[in-house]
Each structure stands twice: as C-alpha cells, then as structure tokens.
Design a protein around this motif. Structure first.
Motif, PDB file in Angstrom:
ATOM      1  N   PRO A  73       0.837  -1.149   0.085  1.00 21.02           N
ATOM      2  CA  PRO A  73       0.122  -0.112   0.020  1.00 21.02           C
ATOM      3  C   PRO A  73       0.783   1.195  -0.126  1.00 21.02           C
ATOM      4  O   PRO A  73       1.823   1.189   0.707  1.00 21.02           O
ATOM      5  CB  PRO A  73      -0.714  -0.065   1.217  1.00 21.02           C
ATOM      6  CG  PRO A  73       0.167  -1.058   2.118  1.00 21.02           C
ATOM      7  CD  PRO A  73       0.895  -2.020   1.397  1.00 21.02           C
ATOM      8  N   TYR A  74       0.529   2.398  -0.675  1.00 25.48           N
ATOM      9  CA  TYR A  74       1.156   3.607  -0.515  1.00 25.48           C
ATOM     10  C   TYR A  74      -0.029   4.754  -0.938  1.00 25.48           C
ATOM     11  O   TYR A  74      -0.921   4.534  -1.486  1.00 25.48           O
ATOM     12  CB  TYR A  74       2.229   3.778  -1.720  1.00 25.48           C
ATOM     13  CG  TYR A  74       2.030   3.592  -3.119  1.00 25.48           C
ATOM     14  CD1 TYR A  74       2.293   5.021  -3.738  1.00 25.48           C
ATOM     15  CD2 TYR A  74       1.186   2.709  -3.685  1.00 25.48           C
ATOM     16  CE1 TYR A  74       1.947   5.095  -5.175  1.00 25.48           C
ATOM     17  CE2 TYR A  74       0.959   2.650  -5.041  1.00 25.48           C
ATOM     18  CZ  TYR A  74       1.177   3.896  -5.787  1.00 25.48           C
ATOM     19  OH  TYR A  74       0.792   4.154  -6.982  1.00 25.48           O
ATOM     20  N   SER A  75       0.371   6.046  -0.755  1.00 26.74           N
ATOM     21  CA  SER A  75      -0.402   6.938  -1.100  1.00 26.74           C
ATOM     22  C   SER A  75       0.429   8.217  -1.259  1.00 26.74           C
ATOM     23  O   SER A  75       1.548   8.075  -1.307  1.00 26.74           O
ATOM     24  CB  SER A  75      -1.268   7.273   0.259  1.00 26.74           C
ATOM     25  OG  SER A  75      -0.164   7.857   1.161  1.00 26.74           O
ATOM     26  N   ASP A  76      -0.226   9.391  -1.662  1.00 30.99           N
ATOM     27  CA  ASP A  76       0.466  10.618  -1.740  1.00 30.99           C
ATOM     28  C   ASP A  76       1.479  11.092  -0.482  1.00 30.99           C
ATOM     29  O   ASP A  76       2.286  11.680  -0.679  1.00 30.99           O
ATOM     30  CB  ASP A  76      -0.537  11.619  -1.972  1.00 30.99           C
ATOM     31  CG  ASP A  76      -1.391  11.537  -3.316  1.00 30.99           C
ATOM     32  OD1 ASP A  76      -1.172  10.722  -4.210  1.00 30.99           O
ATOM     33  OD2 ASP A  76      -2.332  12.284  -3.602  1.00 30.99           O
ATOM     34  N   GLU A  77       0.921  10.490   0.554  1.00 31.00           N
ATOM     35  CA  GLU A  77       1.702  10.799   1.774  1.00 31.00           C
ATOM     36  C   GLU A  77       2.923   9.833   2.012  1.00 31.00           C
ATOM     37  O   GLU A  77       3.776  10.199   2.890  1.00 31.00           O
ATOM     38  CB  GLU A  77       0.790  10.951   3.082  1.00 31.00           C
ATOM     39  CG  GLU A  77      -0.360  12.062   2.738  1.00 31.00           C
ATOM     40  CD  GLU A  77       0.397  13.333   2.582  1.00 31.00           C
ATOM     41  OE1 GLU A  77       1.248  13.484   3.180  1.00 31.00           O
ATOM     42  OE2 GLU A  77      -0.040  14.077   1.331  1.00 31.00           O
ATOM     43  N   GLY A  78       2.936   8.807   1.456  1.00 28.66           N
ATOM     44  CA  GLY A  78       4.040   7.579   1.860  1.00 28.66           C
ATOM     45  C   GLY A  78       3.624   6.542   1.425  1.00 28.66           C
ATOM     46  O   GLY A  78       2.731   5.949   0.765  1.00 28.66           O
ATOM     47  N   GLY A  79       4.589   5.451   2.031  1.00 28.95           N
ATOM     48  CA  GLY A  79       4.444   4.179   1.700  1.00 28.95           C
ATOM     49  C   GLY A  79       6.134   3.409   1.600  1.00 28.95           C
ATOM     50  O   GLY A  79       6.828   4.350   1.823  1.00 28.95           O
ATOM     51  N   TRP A  80       5.926   2.145   1.544  1.00 31.25           N
ATOM     52  CA  TRP A  80       7.372   1.761   1.275  1.00 31.25           C
ATOM     53  C   TRP A  80       8.148   2.423  -0.019  1.00 31.25           C
ATOM     54  O   TRP A  80       9.392   2.845   0.416  1.00 31.25           O
ATOM     55  CB  TRP A  80       7.175   0.203   0.742  1.00 31.25           C
ATOM     56  CG  TRP A  80       8.426  -0.453   0.700  1.00 31.25           C
ATOM     57  CD1 TRP A  80       9.531  -0.315   1.229  1.00 31.25           C
ATOM     58  CD2 TRP A  80       8.703  -1.962   0.274  1.00 31.25           C
ATOM     59  NE1 TRP A  80      10.693  -1.140   1.071  1.00 31.25           N
ATOM     60  CE2 TRP A  80       9.788  -2.230   0.465  1.00 31.25           C
ATOM     61  CE3 TRP A  80       7.960  -2.753  -0.176  1.00 31.25           C
ATOM     62  CZ2 TRP A  80      10.490  -3.531   0.144  1.00 31.25           C
ATOM     63  CZ3 TRP A  80       8.231  -4.048  -0.579  1.00 31.25           C
ATOM     64  CH2 TRP A  80       9.637  -4.668  -0.414  1.00 31.25           C
TER      65      TRP A  80
END
Length: 303
Positions: free
Chosen positions: A173-180
């Motif tokens: 999972p990832y988003s505009d705010e972060g993730g791996w």
C-alpha cells in the motif's frame, strides 16, 4: 465510497489506516479504537471528525464498543516480541470481532506476506502459507507468522459468531503521503543504496490509497461465513528497481542497488478472485509515484 454508515476501525494511527479513517469520516460516523499513546495524534483525529475509544484489545476487561455497521481492522503489532505480537494481532482481533458480533461485515486486512516464499510465482489464495518475511531483517521476525495466526482467528470468529468476514491480503500500500516507495526515496535522498533481493527484479504490485478506498465497499459486500479470502493488490506488476529508477528520473537523484539474499523477496499475486469480487485498480504505478513525490518532496521536481 461508503456513505451514512457507522464504521469502527483499528490501526488508525498507522500509515494505511489513518488516511482511510480520515476520508471515511467525511461521510460516515467513524469510531477508532486504539491505545492512543500520543495525545496529539488522537486530538488530530478527533479534530477531523473521527470519534475515538481508548482501549487495549488484549485487556480482559474492554470498554463497551459502539454498535456499528462495519468493522475495518487495520491494526498490526510488529515489535518482534512473539508474546506481544501474537496477543495484539491474534487475541486482539478475536476480542474485537466478539465485541462487534452484531456488525453487518468485518474487513480484516492481512498481507501477501503470509505466502511461503517461492521466487517469482504468482500466489493464489489457496497457495501454501509460510514465514515469508523472516529473511527481511530484524523488523519482520514475527510478522508473517502472527498474520497467519490472525487469519486463523478471523476465520474462527466468522464461523463461531456467524459474522460475515473478508480477509484481504494486501500487497504494497502507498499514497500521496507515503508508503514503502517513500522510504526508498528517502534512502536515495540520503545517498544510501536501495536494498533488493538477489533474485532480481524484486517484484510487487503496489496499490494506491485511492484504489483501496474505491474497493472497500466491495470488500465488505464480499464478506461471508465462512470468511472470504482475497488478494488485494494493484493490477500492474512492477519492481523496486523500476520504482527507484523512475523516481531517480523524476528527481535527478542517483540510485544504486544492494542485492542480498537477506532482503525481502518478490511477492506477486494472482488477482483472478479479486477481479471477480471487487474489480480492477485504476492508478498506474508511475502516476501514483509521481503524485507521492510531488506531495512529499516538491522541491525535488523543481527542475
């Protein structure tokens, strides 16, 4: 999107659960259950309309939880203490489902890290399970086994409580705010080599927050007794090497790779069941990463 429903969530202080809780709270009554050791984090959630209940689900005496339509379990303990992580991830889930036995459906977020490591094999839901993440470093020693045990608890509670449940095995999972991918970008920014598995390329199927939000209603609709188990991943297979090379092109940063047998190996999924039950993802990984870089490090795109 869910609208005008009553939702109880766990894991709302985490990277995956927090943005989901904040978005759901715009159109639903969202209750968040957690220890909330950081008062500022709790206050920020409440300021955004999320109602909080301070509780440790491993305690024998729990406060009464509100009656809700749906339960979303995104909590995960990763302390590498076997007793702590089994109690939190497994016993805590059992307590949660028992306390919310009148809900219409439960979504338990698991991981594709439950599959037995098998190179570049595309894992289907009935494939063998195993200690996939043990070789991924100190932070993952209890992860796969406790998540497998949590799935067993979810299956048991679904049957014994007659509580419709979906077990969704989430990939990256990832988003505009972060993730791996964001952690990898920070490593590049600091001048560190990016760790990859020696059996290159290190392939995964990242899934953007927008696609996750769009699929949550269908995941809840798919809940059954016995529990439904389904892979939850992006339609596109891509690799750490591709992500980092693309982000280097966007930013002008240099990237080098550090292959090792002690890094996490590829985990890609057969998405036949996902496509049948909840549809296809829409966000291309290049578009998602570009959005992430722009949101977190716009200065790197100045050129």
């Amino acid at each position: 999107m869910l609208r005008d429903t009553k939702v109880l969530m766990t894991g709302v202080t985490g990277m995956v659960g927090r943005p989901i809780a904040l978005e759901l709270a715009q159109a639903n009554e969202v209750w968040a259950v957690g220890r909330f050791g950081d008062a500022q984090v709790r206050a920020s959630l409440e300021d955004a309309g999320v109602r909080t209940v301070q509780a440790d689900l491993t305690d024998t005496d729990l406060p009464r939880l509100p009656d809700v339509d749906f339960v979303l379990n995104f909590a995960v303990s990763r302390t590498n203490d076997w007793g702590v992580d089994l109690d939190a991830n497994v016993d805590g889930l059992g307590a949660l489902m028992t306390a919310c036995r009148t809900a219409k459906a439960v979504l338990h977020c698991s991981t594709t890290g439950v599959y037995q490591e098998n190179g570049h094999h595309r894992f289907a839901e009935d494939d063998p399970l195993g200690d996939n993440h043990r070789g991924g470093g100190e932070m993952f020693q209890t992860y796969s086994i406790s998540k497998i045990a949590a799935e067993a608890m979810a299956r048991s509670c679904a049957r014994r409580l007659n509580l419709p449940t979906t077990i969704a095995r989430l990939n990256v999972p990832y988003s505009d705010e972060g993730g791996w991918p964001m952690y990898l970008l920070e490593a590049m920014l600091a001048g560190y080599p990016v760790p990859v598995h020696e059996d290159s390329p290190s392939e995964y199927q990242p899934i953007h927050h927008d696609d996750m939000m769009a699929m949550i209603p269908a995941l809840l609709d798919a809940a059954r007794t016995p529990a439904t188990t389904v892979n939850w991943a992006g339609d596109e297979v891509s690799s750490i090497e591709q992500w980092c090379t693309y982000m280097a092109k966007l930013t002008g940063l240099d990237v080098t790779f550090a292959p090792s047998a002690h890094n996490l190996s590829s985990v890609t999924c057969d998405l036949t069941r996902m496509h049948q039950l909840i549809g296809h993802t829409q966000i291309k990984w290049q578009d998602g990463l570009a959005r992430m870089v722009e949101a977190r490090h716009p200065e790197l795109l100045a050129g």
